[in-house]
Scaffold this motif. Structure first.
Motif, PDB file in Angstrom:
ATOM      1  N   ALA A   1       1.839   6.308  -7.137  1.00 37.54           N
ATOM      2  CA  ALA A   1       0.779   7.217  -7.589  1.00 37.54           C
ATOM      3  C   ALA A   1       1.275   8.661  -7.586  1.00 37.54           C
ATOM      4  CB  ALA A   1      -0.453   7.080  -6.705  1.00 37.54           C
ATOM      5  N   ALA A   2       2.047   9.044  -6.554  1.00 36.15           N
ATOM      6  CA  ALA A   2       2.610  10.390  -6.506  1.00 36.15           C
ATOM      7  C   ALA A   2       3.611  10.595  -7.637  1.00 36.15           C
ATOM      8  CB  ALA A   2       3.273  10.632  -5.156  1.00 36.15           C
ATOM      9  N   GLU A   3       4.417   9.576  -7.904  1.00 31.92           N
ATOM     10  CA  GLU A   3       5.386   9.671  -9.005  1.00 31.92           C
ATOM     11  C   GLU A   3       4.667   9.771 -10.344  1.00 31.92           C
ATOM     12  OE1 GLU A   3       9.085   7.166 -10.955  1.00 31.92           O
ATOM     13  OE2 GLU A   3       8.244   6.525  -9.046  1.00 31.92           O
TER      14      GLU A   3
ATOM     15  N   GLU B   1       0.825  -1.206   0.000  1.00 34.76           N
ATOM     16  CA  GLU B   1       0.000   0.000   0.000  1.00 34.76           C
ATOM     17  C   GLU B   1       0.860   1.257   0.000  1.00 34.76           C
ATOM     18  OE1 GLU B   1      -2.656  -0.353   3.304  1.00 34.76           O
ATOM     19  OE2 GLU B   1      -3.899  -1.860   2.312  1.00 34.76           O
ATOM     20  N   VAL B   2       1.936   1.275   0.793  1.00 33.37           N
ATOM     21  CA  VAL B   2       2.830   2.435   0.827  1.00 33.37           C
ATOM     22  C   VAL B   2       3.518   2.597  -0.522  1.00 33.37           C
ATOM     23  CG1 VAL B   2       4.970   3.318   1.850  1.00 33.37           C
ATOM     24  CG2 VAL B   2       3.179   2.384   3.313  1.00 33.37           C
ATOM     25  N   GLU B   3       3.956   1.492  -1.105  1.00 35.90           N
ATOM     26  CA  GLU B   3       4.602   1.550  -2.412  1.00 35.90           C
ATOM     27  C   GLU B   3       3.630   2.052  -3.474  1.00 35.90           C
ATOM     28  OE1 GLU B   3       6.938  -1.429  -5.520  1.00 35.90           O
ATOM     29  OE2 GLU B   3       6.403  -2.136  -3.522  1.00 35.90           O
ATOM     30  N   GLY B   4       2.377   1.640  -3.391  1.00 36.73           N
ATOM     31  CA  GLY B   4       1.357   2.114  -4.333  1.00 36.73           C
ATOM     32  C   GLY B   4       1.130   3.617  -4.225  1.00 36.73           C
ATOM     33  N   GLU B   5       1.130   4.135  -2.990  1.00 33.99           N
ATOM     34  CA  GLU B   5       0.967   5.574  -2.802  1.00 33.99           C
ATOM     35  C   GLU B   5       2.150   6.338  -3.381  1.00 33.99           C
ATOM     36  OE1 GLU B   5       0.418   6.013   1.384  1.00 33.99           O
ATOM     37  OE2 GLU B   5      -1.586   5.133   1.351  1.00 33.99           O
ATOM     38  N   LYS B   6       3.362   5.808  -3.183  1.00 25.29           N
ATOM     39  CA  LYS B   6       4.552   6.464  -3.735  1.00 25.29           C
ATOM     40  C   LYS B   6       4.512   6.457  -5.259  1.00 25.29           C
ATOM     41  CE  LYS B   6       8.508   5.248  -1.827  1.00 25.29           C
ATOM     42  NZ  LYS B   6       9.517   4.424  -1.108  1.00 25.29           N
TER      43      LYS B   6
ATOM     44  N   LYS C   1       1.731  11.107 -10.891  1.00 26.41           N
ATOM     45  CA  LYS C   1       1.189  12.457 -10.998  1.00 26.41           C
ATOM     46  C   LYS C   1       2.285  13.444 -11.411  1.00 26.41           C
ATOM     47  CE  LYS C   1      -1.626  15.793  -8.553  1.00 26.41           C
ATOM     48  NZ  LYS C   1      -2.381  16.105  -7.364  1.00 26.41           N
TER      49      LYS C   1
END
Length: 110
Positions: free
Chosen positions: A61-63, A54-59, A65
């Motif tokens: 997603a930010a990348e 989940e943390v990797e997915g958030e990172k 964007k």
């Protein structure tokens, strides 16, 4: 015939010693339970791995964007330098940066 004391002592001995099969069954059950609990928490598909994903997915997603913003900026610059649409300010800026050109009325300060 057996006396009352013999019967009581036989029943006391029977209560004191658990059957060997029950001890083995309890040990195997405890071991399997501990293994499955460990696998559910620490395993490849466990709770900790899920939190990492989940943390990797958030990172990511930010990348994504950030990259989408960069692509949009580059597309805008490309469109502004195309033959169909020519932005004179951008052309002037690129000529100064890339070719080192300047106008005759400008003074260079280094």
């Amino acid at each position: 015939m057996r006396t009352l004391r013999q019967i009581e002592s036989a029943s006391m001995n029977a209560r004191r010693k658990p059957a060997f099969g029950i001890v083995i069954y309890a040990a195997v059950t405890l071991s399997l339970s501990a293994y499955f609990i460990f696998a559910a928490v620490q395993g490849d598909f466990g709770l900790f791995r899920r939190a990492e994903i989940e943390v990797e997915g958030e990172k990511l997603a930010a990348e994504l964007k950030t990259l989408e913003t960069e692509v949009a900026r580059m597309e805008n610059l490309t469109r502004r330098l195309s033959d169909d649409y020519l932005d004179l300010d951008l052309l002037d800026e690129q000529a100064r940066d890339v070719l080192g050109l300047m106008r005759s009325d400008e003074i260079v300060v280094r």
